[in-house]
Design a protein around this motif. Structure first.
Motif, PDB file in Angstrom:
ATOM      1  N   GLY A 151      37.170  45.785  38.153  1.00 28.79           N
ATOM      2  CA  GLY A 151      38.532  46.284  38.226  1.00 28.79           C
ATOM      3  C   GLY A 151      38.609  47.684  38.796  1.00 28.79           C
ATOM      4  O   GLY A 151      39.470  47.987  39.623  1.00 28.79           O
ATOM      5  N   ILE A 152      37.687  48.550  38.372  1.00 25.89           N
ATOM      6  CA  ILE A 152      37.752  49.930  38.835  1.00 25.89           C
ATOM      7  C   ILE A 152      37.408  49.993  40.325  1.00 25.89           C
ATOM      8  O   ILE A 152      38.090  50.668  41.102  1.00 25.89           O
ATOM      9  CB  ILE A 152      36.809  50.828  38.002  1.00 25.89           C
ATOM     10  N   VAL A 153      36.386  49.265  40.709  1.00 20.27           N
ATOM     11  CA  VAL A 153      36.038  49.252  42.129  1.00 20.27           C
ATOM     12  C   VAL A 153      37.213  48.707  42.948  1.00 20.27           C
ATOM     13  O   VAL A 153      37.649  49.309  43.928  1.00 20.27           O
ATOM     14  CB  VAL A 153      34.762  48.409  42.381  1.00 20.27           C
ATOM     15  N   ALA A 154      37.750  47.563  42.488  1.00 22.78           N
ATOM     16  CA  ALA A 154      38.860  46.957  43.229  1.00 22.78           C
ATOM     17  C   ALA A 154      40.053  47.905  43.265  1.00 22.78           C
ATOM     18  O   ALA A 154      40.678  48.113  44.303  1.00 22.78           O
ATOM     19  CB  ALA A 154      39.255  45.634  42.591  1.00 22.78           C
ATOM     20  N   GLY A 155      40.370  48.477  42.102  1.00 21.24           N
ATOM     21  CA  GLY A 155      41.541  49.342  42.017  1.00 21.24           C
ATOM     22  C   GLY A 155      41.380  50.602  42.828  1.00 21.24           C
ATOM     23  O   GLY A 155      42.313  51.056  43.486  1.00 21.24           O
ATOM     24  N   TYR A 156      40.176  51.158  42.821  1.00 19.12           N
ATOM     25  CA  TYR A 156      40.016  52.408  43.538  1.00 19.12           C
ATOM     26  C   TYR A 156      39.896  52.199  45.031  1.00 19.12           C
ATOM     27  O   TYR A 156      40.439  52.970  45.814  1.00 19.12           O
ATOM     28  CB  TYR A 156      38.798  53.195  43.020  1.00 19.12           C
ATOM     29  N   SER A 157      39.212  51.117  45.435  1.00 20.28           N
ATOM     30  CA  SER A 157      39.056  50.967  46.878  1.00 20.28           C
ATOM     31  C   SER A 157      40.283  50.361  47.550  1.00 20.28           C
ATOM     32  O   SER A 157      40.561  50.666  48.697  1.00 20.28           O
ATOM     33  CB  SER A 157      37.808  50.156  47.233  1.00 20.28           C
ATOM     34  N   GLY A 158      41.016  49.500  46.812  1.00 15.58           N
ATOM     35  CA  GLY A 158      42.183  48.904  47.438  1.00 15.58           C
ATOM     36  C   GLY A 158      41.791  48.047  48.624  1.00 15.58           C
ATOM     37  O   GLY A 158      40.632  47.680  48.788  1.00 15.58           O
ATOM     38  N   GLY A 159      42.763  47.696  49.437  1.00 14.06           N
ATOM     39  CA  GLY A 159      42.490  46.980  50.686  1.00 14.06           C
ATOM     40  C   GLY A 159      41.769  45.656  50.480  1.00 14.06           C
ATOM     41  O   GLY A 159      42.021  44.939  49.519  1.00 14.06           O
ATOM     42  N   TRP A 160      40.866  45.395  51.401  1.00 10.94           N
ATOM     43  CA  TRP A 160      40.197  44.104  51.403  1.00 10.94           C
ATOM     44  C   TRP A 160      39.291  43.908  50.207  1.00 10.94           C
ATOM     45  O   TRP A 160      39.206  42.801  49.659  1.00 10.94           O
ATOM     46  CB  TRP A 160      39.380  43.932  52.687  1.00 10.94           C
ATOM     47  N   THR A 161      38.598  44.958  49.831  1.00  9.37           N
ATOM     48  CA  THR A 161      37.722  44.854  48.663  1.00  9.37           C
ATOM     49  C   THR A 161      38.541  44.380  47.472  1.00  9.37           C
ATOM     50  O   THR A 161      38.149  43.467  46.750  1.00  9.37           O
ATOM     51  CB  THR A 161      37.129  46.239  48.336  1.00  9.37           C
ATOM     52  N   ASN A 162      39.687  45.021  47.319  1.00  2.93           N
ATOM     53  CA  ASN A 162      40.563  44.652  46.230  1.00  2.93           C
ATOM     54  C   ASN A 162      40.959  43.183  46.336  1.00  2.93           C
ATOM     55  O   ASN A 162      40.841  42.422  45.389  1.00  2.93           O
ATOM     56  CB  ASN A 162      41.801  45.556  46.273  1.00  2.93           C
ATOM     57  N   THR A 163      41.430  42.798  47.505  1.00  2.00           N
ATOM     58  CA  THR A 163      41.897  41.423  47.681  1.00  2.00           C
ATOM     59  C   THR A 163      40.790  40.441  47.326  1.00  2.00           C
ATOM     60  O   THR A 163      40.992  39.502  46.558  1.00  2.00           O
ATOM     61  CB  THR A 163      42.320  41.203  49.139  1.00  2.00           C
ATOM     62  N   LEU A 164      39.612  40.691  47.869  1.00  2.00           N
ATOM     63  CA  LEU A 164      38.499  39.770  47.658  1.00  2.00           C
ATOM     64  C   LEU A 164      38.152  39.662  46.172  1.00  2.00           C
ATOM     65  O   LEU A 164      38.086  38.569  45.604  1.00  2.00           O
ATOM     66  CB  LEU A 164      37.287  40.268  48.448  1.00  2.00           C
TER      67      LEU A 164
ATOM     68  N   MET B 169      39.880  40.632  43.495  1.00  2.00           N
ATOM     69  CA  MET B 169      40.923  40.199  42.580  1.00  2.00           C
ATOM     70  C   MET B 169      41.299  38.739  42.776  1.00  2.00           C
ATOM     71  O   MET B 169      41.662  38.060  41.833  1.00  2.00           O
ATOM     72  CB  MET B 169      42.161  41.097  42.684  1.00  2.00           C
ATOM     73  N   ARG B 170      41.183  38.237  44.013  1.00  2.00           N
ATOM     74  CA  ARG B 170      41.471  36.813  44.205  1.00  2.00           C
ATOM     75  C   ARG B 170      40.433  35.963  43.483  1.00  2.00           C
ATOM     76  O   ARG B 170      40.741  34.927  42.906  1.00  2.00           O
ATOM     77  CB  ARG B 170      41.498  36.439  45.681  1.00  2.00           C
ATOM     78  N   THR B 171      39.187  36.422  43.540  1.00  2.00           N
ATOM     79  CA  THR B 171      38.147  35.686  42.830  1.00  2.00           C
ATOM     80  C   THR B 171      38.441  35.689  41.331  1.00  2.00           C
ATOM     81  O   THR B 171      38.339  34.657  40.655  1.00  2.00           O
ATOM     82  CB  THR B 171      36.780  36.347  43.073  1.00  2.00           C
ATOM     83  N   VAL B 172      38.815  36.867  40.867  1.00  2.00           N
ATOM     84  CA  VAL B 172      39.170  36.966  39.449  1.00  2.00           C
ATOM     85  C   VAL B 172      40.339  36.038  39.130  1.00  2.00           C
ATOM     86  O   VAL B 172      40.351  35.351  38.116  1.00  2.00           O
ATOM     87  CB  VAL B 172      39.505  38.430  39.112  1.00  2.00           C
ATOM     88  N   ASP B 173      41.306  35.989  40.039  1.00  2.00           N
ATOM     89  CA  ASP B 173      42.487  35.143  39.814  1.00  2.00           C
ATOM     90  C   ASP B 173      42.123  33.678  39.621  1.00  2.00           C
ATOM     91  O   ASP B 173      42.787  32.962  38.879  1.00  2.00           O
ATOM     92  CB  ASP B 173      43.448  35.258  41.001  1.00  2.00           C
ATOM     93  N   VAL B 174      41.083  33.255  40.329  1.00  2.00           N
ATOM     94  CA  VAL B 174      40.682  31.853  40.200  1.00  2.00           C
ATOM     95  C   VAL B 174      40.315  31.563  38.750  1.00  2.00           C
ATOM     96  O   VAL B 174      40.729  30.562  38.174  1.00  2.00           O
ATOM     97  CB  VAL B 174      39.502  31.533  41.124  1.00  2.00           C
ATOM     98  N   PHE B 175      39.574  32.483  38.147  1.00  2.00           N
ATOM     99  CA  PHE B 175      39.202  32.248  36.756  1.00  2.00           C
ATOM    100  C   PHE B 175      40.380  32.462  35.828  1.00  2.00           C
ATOM    101  O   PHE B 175      40.462  31.883  34.757  1.00  2.00           O
ATOM    102  CB  PHE B 175      38.030  33.148  36.359  1.00  2.00           C
ATOM    103  N   PHE B 176      41.286  33.298  36.290  1.00  2.00           N
ATOM    104  CA  PHE B 176      42.477  33.548  35.501  1.00  2.00           C
ATOM    105  C   PHE B 176      43.399  32.339  35.519  1.00  2.00           C
ATOM    106  O   PHE B 176      44.286  32.212  34.707  1.00  2.00           O
ATOM    107  CB  PHE B 176      43.206  34.765  36.074  1.00  2.00           C
ATOM    108  N   ALA B 177      43.168  31.460  36.479  1.00  2.00           N
ATOM    109  CA  ALA B 177      44.022  30.288  36.593  1.00  2.00           C
ATOM    110  C   ALA B 177      43.698  29.259  35.526  1.00  2.00           C
ATOM    111  O   ALA B 177      44.340  28.223  35.459  1.00  2.00           O
ATOM    112  CB  ALA B 177      43.880  29.669  37.975  1.00  2.00           C
ATOM    113  N   PHE B 178      42.700  29.530  34.686  1.00  2.00           N
ATOM    114  CA  PHE B 178      42.407  28.611  33.596  1.00  2.00           C
ATOM    115  C   PHE B 178      42.879  29.245  32.300  1.00  2.00           C
ATOM    116  O   PHE B 178      42.592  30.407  32.050  1.00  2.00           O
ATOM    117  CB  PHE B 178      40.900  28.387  33.471  1.00  2.00           C
TER     118      PHE B 178
END
Ligand code: ATP
Ligand code: ATP
Ligand code: MG
Ligand code: MG
Lengths: 289, 317, 338, 326, 526
Positions: free
Chosen positions: A111-124, A126-135
């Protein structure tokens, strides 16, 4: 060069203030004491427990609470209920706390890496995280534990995976929030690099809320872990685990309802204490200027 | 609005793909023999190999995945190895039952949760708030499967007022909305409603307290609105978030019903999942998880779109 | 006059910043906010340049661009003759020369750090030893009127607004910069406290030989502080002139309106008519041509047709208005000089 | 004064919710004549908003102790309860807030919010009629394309338009007294003037009485007939605008006027300042609250709160050193 | 009208209704509830007596014999006048069709998902051939005298009924898919020749039978109007259902609730079953059980009386795989009993003592069909063996993993170095009771000789039994085999299950035989 002033009056730091505020909240304090008691009980279980939690005797099976020598009765194998409940605190607390801690490390890092870097890193990320969040969490835990097979390690893995996404999400949103604050800009303007800013300015502001959030998951984790054991997907017998005890005692539900209820009571006490403690901590941290 | 909805749907597609990958990977993580449910342990190696080939388990994983995905896209989520029945019919019936249970539980949880939440938020820091908050903490802290057991002991085994398990005297296919059948729904639904009750109560309390602390409430008072009138405003402000929480809770109940359904032998998705796991019926396991996860994804999507529609503050583009 | 007066300390040319606000399904920006759209100015050694304009006109964005906190979409910034970010002047080196003070004194201090840690952070980033950085911190606190003994160990929320803003100023000064960008640095303060801080700024400028970019929407304060004033409207420069010339002899209708909106402080001569009507338009779809033409009392078709250039209309007096440009074709434009 | 629409006497407001009791308003007397505008001036936290809100009894009852008397248009406000209080609010006295974005309900359209107010106070009015009235109000406050804006939500409008809508809402039920709490502070200079002029015009046309809270003396001068200066919960000086601006007698007012970085005349020089910072209302010193920051304070100032001194023509000052400041 | 109907409601232990297509799964509970009531087999068990061991009796076949010249060919004479529930008549073709469904891959109605259970229970059956309308010839791979016993598992379904289902699916083009769907349809509306007809099938929830008025055996024409079967895997849930009157009969009540069940006037039926709850030892290099003294010591070290008490009496104390008095008993020289002294002495002889304890590891599961109460029971054994210097490590694995491992063998890494495994088994037919554990040909992965017990003597004994085609000779050979097994003790025999079932006193005519099965037909409701 100017002289450094030495006798500075230092204000109590953030956590000291939080601690003081926490101490003023009777409910949270009581809950924290219960949690502390439970942890001590778990740590010193072998010394506290009056009997061997594994040693049973078929002649004294399912004695009700209050039986001479067995204050909380005996279980379906004639093992001392009190000792098993005391020892049960070990695994149950372990299964409540450890997955959350693991998830805290991994999730916070993501989360911190994604939140701090933003952009593509974030998208990549957080989308992966979202997949697991979909359960739904129970489904994911059950599915993972069911797929991996029962056992404590598998249970730990399953629960850790369940808690990474929510923690990562919280960490991401908190970090994104902090990242856009003026003091981070100011630090950037001082010429500090990303790592230094994360260490000095982001972590301090972000870890608190993430930690509190993670704390609030401990109760969930405990209930879920006990639930897995209850289904037969978690800890394996003869380990004393509250969820498993609930499961194995279930057959005695009609003869000794009180006895069967005991492990559930322990789970309940622990989870409510954790919840109240977290609530207290959260409001203690909510310091307004 | 339509554009927004389309966009949300399209953004959901990669997640759905991810979900299918996870579902597929999950069951192939599983140790043990995928055919265990149809092959007795004393079956010979040659029968075993023959069957593996028959079910396509001998192919490489990516090939199996693509075949599976292709069939899933065509709406065929497989056939139960054990019973030979299509997974879809098994699930659709189970989903119906779980939905019935979860919907009632959500209603109970939502009604009580909102009530407690509103009361607590309105009477902040009074004993009313403390009582309502205590109830909501109870809701989120109690191990519901245990509560289920306790309720069965009290209301079924001891008092004999309500039946302990099952979905009606004639099974779920004979379901009718009369008292005889409804009795069977009460204990599981009440047990199931405890968690959403707690969560919704906490959310609503925070929400109401937050809304009441906003300046516009002072504005409403200043223009002479009565407390009832203000209540209306609070409701409308809280509704999008509260409904979203409720939607997601419904999703959690649908997907997380396994413990309750196991305790009450309620023939829903949870029990199906339990059977699938313990009978190692991989297609059924895969299908159930997939359907439940997709349900959750779609529900989240619906909640999101609904929230956008209800809340004029959210930009729609 | 010193020789440094001739070479501007900071030269800003053609600064542009567009923020994407809507994206299509493929993630491409379909509409942008042109927050800053072609800003040019110089800042001279030792001067205070005031920047005024209505909310959303791009003042803060300009400040952040000056600091290179955000990447400009176009344009260059030169410091002491060297292009910022080039090999001759790396970013980190530039950043110690220019520092920023924000409007929100609370948000611009890390709530988890003590005053001392906040101020010492900058020097330590640049390699100053801890004890030395602390010593400098204490001296600066002393300088901005806060007793280090009482304040160095405190946290943000234990300070009043005025005290916090002093800490922010000390923090900005810790790197010994040559330029201070003050983005609405006093707007949130009460009048009585504002005066104290303004005085402090005046003293510090003298003492450390600073140059200020002083951003504010309070025309009175800018008039008090600045030697020259830059007026912005919707991301563009409307007028840039020496202060007195701007307040007494404004050439751009917007500046005129702005100055006309100043309250009289005279109960016998109350304002009778608003000098201008309506709110500034949305910067997502700025009007074409001169961005002010939608509210301008002198607007003519040419104003919507062409973007007026920034031209020197008098000594040091730059204006971007078709009315001042003989070539524009505006009816009120002066006749073409021979 | 015989002819008052609003008469506040010895108002004291204490907040008891926190760890320490905060005495936000400490004996305010203020009378407003019909058609009169009084500007309430003072630093942040001096109790301006609290005073204003007391008139509508908007403070949370459980956590506030309120004493004194308030009579508005012949109604004893302190005695009002329940439905009567609700009828009074918005009908007899209404209010405009500083941040219309925060003070308007974000999920109702502006039209809905205005019609709601109208129909609350005049149940007989049909929904259509109410909407027509809302439309007229929008025209009155000069919102361009009013028909369309009635259906807009607050966040869809610019700051100035929102504040106009807020004013329309406040005027919806033809109140006698308008309370304005810094209605222009959040606005840009060019918009501020427009709103000030609009308010002045409406006030004049409708013969409204108004209390106008502001930080900015300039604004006070622009709209008010009288200015009241508040410091630490008390009105320390009150008088006609001219008197207060030209011959301020309280050291705080004097300081306030001189701290303004006004015009080029002071440019580049240091400003006069009031030293120190505003007091902590939970820990007020016994005597004059301004004494710790006052250059001319004497021992007597620190002992007892100074009584009001009437300097004639309604110019009243709470300072024992009026002789020095003259 | 419903009130006058006599309805028997039964809660099974299975999590789902066993397959109803004629080859039930879910172990013998499947045969018990969806096999025997709905179908008949060529041969069947005599379930009419509670005292005598259940023996083989004619079913759809009235007589059978092996060919004198070729011992792999058997002829079965079919009963005449038997009708399937759909009205079609039983002929030799139906038998051939039912054999083909699992053995002939080219048959249209080949049912892969039924192969497993069927083929493994009839490992030697190869094919069937119609001789005339009422005579069929069955062929085995090699001479096998166990065939008639095995055939109790081949339930005969109605080919005509299946064909109707198949024909109704004309829209499905893929033949295999069509057959699969036809079987699914058949399972939901089955047709056999048994004393009950399927009336309603609701997957995973219930199956209902009504009486078959036209059943060929008048003794088994039932008085029950309706039987309802409900899957309820939870012992406590079953107990609750019984106590609250939701069902009339539950299988395996929660042992701890037995006193309460009895006290409330319910009746508990038990009888010894041909079932063994053992530890099956490993004979792999390095296993401590290679020493026969250790194996005997373990068998002498467990106080089974106490265990029985702990289980509320719901077990039978084993003396071997089959009990004394059984035709296969054979008077073994080693007596399985509780004799701590002797056990300790044996251990001492083997070199162990209080200070030199023997570490052994056993695989078990937390649950599973037939496993009774695996965890408590294993823990009991664990404690009992402690007195004989054993330190037992229990490795609890998931039931399916344990089961799978049973044929992977002790050498497989998935056995995790265990020295014994705890899978219970049925001992009704000689192959399942004895042969598969002691033949060198049944070592993993072929069958369940998990511990790789290899002994030529046993191979000889087995061969002899397989080829003794007269009942007496076969039983004598099996008795010799059994005696040797007990003497060699490749198991720690712990318990026999007693198949406890509790029911309402309204259920009349209950006979619980010494079998895994029970016949519903003679029962009635009061
Ligand atoms: N990160 C961003 N993303 C998108 N738009 C932005 C961003 N930052 C600023 N803007 C927009 O750019 C425009 C200029 O913003 P800026 O903050 O520079 O204005 P300002 O002149 O400082 O206004 P204020 O007086 O309100 O501080 C505004 O319309 C703002 O909404
Ligand atoms: N509900 C409340 N509970 C406790 N203290 C309050 C409450 N409302 C206001 N106060 C305190 O009362 C004092 C006066 O507040 P008030 O809002 O009247 O100030 P003000 O003069 O309007 O200031 P500003 O110019 O910042 O709006 C402040 O110290 C404030 O903190
Ligand atoms: Mg700004
Ligand atoms: Mg205020």
């Amino acid at each position: 060069m100017p002289e450094r002033v030495n006798e500075i009056i230092r204000s109590p730091g953030f956590w000291v203030t939080v601690w003081r505020r926490f101490l003023r909240d009777p409910v949270a304090l009581a809950a924290a004491l219960v949690v502390l008691g439970l942890i001590l009980m778990a740590v010193f279980a072998p010394w506290i427990a009056p009997q061997d939690p594994f040693q049973g005797m078929s002649l004294r099976r399912l004695k009700p609470p209050g039986t001479e020598g067995y204050p909380l009765g005996t279980d379906e194998l004639g093992r001392d209920m009190l000792s098993r409940l005391i020892h049960g605190a070990r695994i149950s607390l372990f299964m409540g706390i450890v997955p959350v801690l693991c998830a805290l490390f991994i999730g916070a890092a993501i989360g911190i890496v994604a939140g701090y870097s933003g952009g593509w890193t974030n998208t990549l990320l957080m989308r992966t995280v979202d997949v697991f969040f979909a359960f739904p969490s129970v489904l994911l835990a059950v599915a993972l534990a069911g797929a991996l097979g029962p056992g404590m390690t598998n249970g730990l893995i399953a629960l850790t995976l369940v808690f990474i996404p929510p923690i990562a999400r919280v960490a991401e949103s908190v970090t994104t929030g902090v990242r856009s604050r003026d003091f981070v800009e100011a630090a950037k303007a001082s010429g500090a690099g990303a790592l230094l800013i994360i260490r000095k300015h982001v972590l301090g502001n972000v870890l608190g809320p993430i930690f509190v959030y993670a704390m609030s998951l401990v109760a969930v984790s405990m209930i879920l872990a006990a639930g897995l054991s209850f289904l037969g997907l978690g800890v394996k017998p003869p380990q004393p685990d509250w969820g498993l005890m609930l499961n194995t005692l279930r057959t005695a539900m009609y003869t000794q309802p009180l006895l069967c209820a005991l492990p559930g009571v322990m789970i309940f006490i622990t989870s409510i204490s954790f919840n109240l403690m977290t609530d207290g901590l959260r409001s203690a941290m909510d310091i307004k200027a | 609005m339509i554009l927004y909805a389309t966009k949300r749907v399209l953004l959901t597609l990669p997640i759905m793909l991810g979900v299918t990958i996870v579902c597929f990977a999950l069951v192939h993580l599983a140790p043990g023999d995928p055919l265990i449910s149809v092959l007795p342990p004393d079956a010979s190696q040659s029968i075993k190999e023959q069957m593996m080939a028959l079910y396509g388990f001998d192919r490489p994983y990516h090939e199996q995945f693509l075949r599976w995905l292709w069939r899933v896209l065509q709406g065929d989520i497989g056939t139960s190895i054990r019973t030979g029945r299509p997974v879809s019919t098994e699930i659709s019936k189970a989903v119906g039952n779980t939905l019935m249970l979860a919907a009632l539980a959500t209603c109970i949880g939502f009604l009580l949760g909102t009530l407690f939440g509103f009361v607590a938020g309105y009477f902040r820091d009074t004993w009313i708030d403390k009582t309502a908050s205590a109830l909501s903490v109870f809701g989120v802290s109690v191990p519901h499967y245990w509560l289920g057991m306790v309720l069965v002991i009290v209301f079924a085994a001891t008092l004999g007022w309500l039946p302990p398990t099952g979905a009606g005297p004639g099974g779920s296919e004979d379901w009718k909305w009369d008292w005889v059948h409804f009795k069977y729904l009460i204990l599981p639904a009440v047990t199931m409603s405890v968690i959403p009750m707690g969560i919704i109560a906490r959310t609503v309390r925070a929400l109401v307290a937050e809304i009441l602390s906003q300046e516009f409430v002072v504005g409403l008072r200043a223009k002479g609105l009565s407390e009832v009138g203000i209540f209306g405003h609070v409701v409308k402000n809280a509704a999008p978030t509260a409904l979203a929480v409720m939607g997601i809770q419904l999703g959690y109940l649908l997907g997380g019903s396994i413990l309750i359904e196991t305790v009450f032998a309620w023939p829903g998705t949870g029990l199906l999942l339990n059977d699938a796991i313990f009978q190692r019926d991989l297609p059924l396991l895969q299908g159930t998880i997939l359907v439940l996860a997709m349900f959750f994804v779609v529900l989240n999507l619906a909640v999101d779109v609904m929230q956008t529609m209800l809340d004029p503050r959210i930009q729609r583009a | 006059m010193r020789e440094s007066d001739n070479v501007p300390l900071l030269e800003v040319r053609g600064l542009v910043k567009h923020f994407p606000v809507k994206r299509n399904l493929l993630g491409r920006a379909t509409s942008v906010v042109s927050a800053v759209d072609g800003v040019d100015f110089d800042l001279r050694q030792g001067e205070t340049l005031g920047v005024v304009g209505e909310s959303g006109c791009g003042k803060s964005t300009t400040a952040r661009l000056l600091m290179h906190l955000i990447e400009p979409s176009a344009g260059t910034i030169r410091f002491g003759g060297k292009t910022v970010g080039s090999a001759a002047l790396p970013l980190k080196e530039f950043r110690r020369q220019v520092q920023l003070v924000f409007q929100d004194s609370y948000a611009s201090l890390n709530p988890r750090l003590t005053v001392e840690e906040s101020i010492a952070f900058g020097p330590m980033v640049h390699g100053t030893a801890r004890t030395q950085a602390q010593a400098r911190t204490h001296a600066l606190l002393e300088r901005v009127g806060l007793d280090p003994r009482r304040f160095a160990g405190r946290f943000t929320h234990e300070l009043s607004g005025g005290q916090r803003q002093r800490v922010n100023i000390a923090r900005a000064l810790a790197l010994q910069p040559r330029i201070l960008v003050l983005d609405e640095a006093v707007s949130a303060l009460d009048k009585s406290v504002e005066a104290q801080v303004l005085n402090l700024l005046l003293d510090l400028k003298q003492e450390f030989g600073l140059s200020y970019v002083f951003i504010s929407h309070d025309l009175e304060v800018v008039r008090f502080m600045a030697a020259r004033v830059l007026v912005m409207y919707l991301g563009r420069v409307a007028e840039l002139a020496p202060t007195e010339a701007l307040y007494t002899d404004s050439r751009h209708p917007y500046t005129t309106a702005l100055v006309g909106s100043l309250l009289s402080m005279n109960p016998d001569r109350r304002t009778e008519a608003a000098p201008i009507s309506g709110d500034p338009p949305n910067p997502i779809d700025p009007p074409p041509g001169c961005r002010f033409h939608t509210r301008c009392p002198h607007a003519e078709p040419v104003c919507a047709a062409g973007v007026p250039g920034l031209g020197m209309r008098a000594q040091e007096h730059w204006v971007a208005c078709h009315m001042g440009d003989p070539m524009s074709g505006h009816s009120k434009a002066p006749a073409r000089a021979a | 004064m015989a002819d008052t629409v609003l008469d506040i006497r010895n108002l004291r407001v204490t907040f008891t919710g926190g760890a320490k009791h905060v005495r936000a308003v400490d004996g305010v007397d203020l009378a407003v004549a019909p058609g009169e505008v009084v500007a309430l001036l003072g630093e942040s936290g001096s109790g301006k908003s609290v005073t204003l809100r007391s008139v509508l009894r908007l403070h949370p009852e459980a956590k506030t102790r309120i004493a004194g008397s308030i009579v508005a248009a012949g109604v004893d406000v302190m005695a009002l309860t329940g439905a009567a209080l609700a009828d009074f609010r918005g009908k007899t006295v209404s209010m405009i807030f500083q941040e219309p974005m925060l003070a308007l309900d974000p999920v109702y359209s502006l039209g809905q919010q205005i019609t709601e107010s109208i129909r609350k106070h005049e149940p007989a009015v049909s929904a259509e009629a109410a909407r027509r009235r809302a439309f007229e109000l929008f025209e009155q406050v000069r919102i361009p394309s009013p028909e369309r804006r009635l259906d807009a939500y607050p966040h869809e409008m610019s700051g100035g338009m929102r504040q106009r809508a807020m004013i329309a809402l406040a005027l919806a039920c033809n109140p006698k007294v308008l309370l304005a709490d810094e209605p222009t502070t959040a606005l840009d200079a060019t918009v501020q003037v427009q709103i000030l002029l609009l308010l002045r015009e409406l006030q004049r046309n409708l013969n409204l009485s108004m209390i106008f809270v502001t930080h900015d003396i300039g604004v006070g001068v622009e709209v008010a007939d009288r200015i009241a200066v508040m410091y630490a919960g008390r009105i320390v000086e009150i008088g006609a605008v001219r008197d207060v601006i030209r011959t301020p007698r309280h050291p705080y007012t004097i300081g306030l006027l001189s701290t303004r970085a006004q015009g080029g005349r002071l440019s580049g020089n240091r400003l006069t300042t009031i030293s120190g910072s505003p007091p902590d209302l939970a820990n007020l010193p016994p005597g004059c609250a301004f004494a710790p920051r006052c250059a001319s304070a004497s021992a007597a100032c620190r002992e007892a709160a100074p009584a009001p001194v009437d300097l004639g023509a309604g110019h009243v000052v709470r300072c024992i050193h009026t002789a020095i400041t003259a | 009208d419903a009130g006058a109907q006599s309805v028997l409601r039964i809660a099974m232990t299975a999590a789902d209704i066993p397959k109803t297509s004629g080859q039930p799964d879910q172990g013998f509970e499947g045969n018990r509830f969806t096999g025997i009531p709905l179908y008949d087999a060529l041969t069947q068990w005599d379930l009419s007596s509670a005292d005598k061991p259940s023996v083989l009796i004619p079913g759809l076949a009235t007589a059978w014999r092996v060919s004198d010249t070729d011992k792999t060919k058997w002829t079965f004479t079919l009963r005449k006048g038997v009708k399937f529930h759909d009205g079609s008549e039983l002929t030799a073709n139906a038998i051939v069709w039912n054999v083909d469904k699992v053995l002939n891959k080219d048959a249209r109605h080949f049912a892969p998902d039924q192969i497993g259970v069927t083929v493994s229970r009839m490992p030697n059956l190869v094919s069937a051939r119609r001789i005339d309308d009422f005579t069929v010839e069955l062929t085995t791979k090699e001479p096998d005298s166990f065939l008639p016993l095995n055939l109790t598992n081949l339930f005969i379904a109605s080919p005509a009924h299946w064909q109707k289902k198949y024909d109704a699916l004309a829209s499905v083009s893929d033949a295999a898919e069509r057959a699969k769907q036809a079987w699914a349809a058949f399972a939901a509306d089955a047709s056999g020749s048994g004393p009950f007809k399927m009336a309603r099938f609701s997957p995973r929830e219930r199956v209902e039978y009504v009486k078959n008025e036209a059943y060929w055996d008048p003794k088994r024409r039932t008085k029950l109007d309706r039987v309802v079967l409900l899957p309820m895997p939870e012992a406590s849930a079953r107990t609750a259902a019984l106590l609250s009157g939701q069902v009339d009969w539950i299988e395996s009540p929660a042992p701890d609730a037995v006193p309460q069940i009895k006290q409330k006037g319910f009746i508990l039926h038990t009888n010894a079953q041909p079932h063994v709850w053992p530890w099956q030892f490993s004979f792999v290099e390095g296993s401590p059980w290679l020493d026969k003294r250790v194996r005997h010591a373990a068998n002498l070290c467990v106080n089974r009386e106490e265990l029985k008490q702990a289980l509320g009496g719901l077990m039978e104390i084993p003396k071997g795989t089959v009990p004394p008095g059984h035709p296969w008993w054979g008077n073994p020289k080693f007596e399985i009993k509780y004799d701590l002294k002797a056990a300790q002495k044996l251990m001492a002889d083997a070199g162990f003592g209080p200070n030199k304890r023997l570490k052994v590891k056993t695989l078990t599961s937390a649950s599973g069909s037939g496993q009774m109460q695996p965890v408590p029971m294993n823990e009991f054994v664990q404690q009992a063996l402690r007195a004989c210097y054993f330190d037992v490590e229990l490795e609890v694995v998931e039931w399916n993993a344990l089961f799978t491992n049973w044929r992977e063998g002790a050498k497989d890494p998935k056995s995790r170095g265990a020295h014994a495994t705890n899978v219970t088994f049925a001992a009704m037919d000689p192959f399942f009771a004895m042969v598969r554990f002691t033949s060198s040909k049944t070592q993993p992965p072929v069958s369940n000789n998990w511990g790789h017990f290899v002994n030529p003597e046993f191979d000889d004994l087995i061969a002899k039994a397989r080829t003794s085609f007269d009942d007496k000779g076969r039983d004598a050979a099996l008795a010799r085999l059994h005696a040797r097994i007990v003497e060699e003790a490749p198991f720690l025999w712990v318990a026999h299950d007693v198949g406890p079932r509790a029911m309402s006193s309204k259920v009349k005519g209950v006979v619980q035989p010494k079998s895994w099965f029970i016949d519903l037909a003679p029962m009635s409701m009061q």
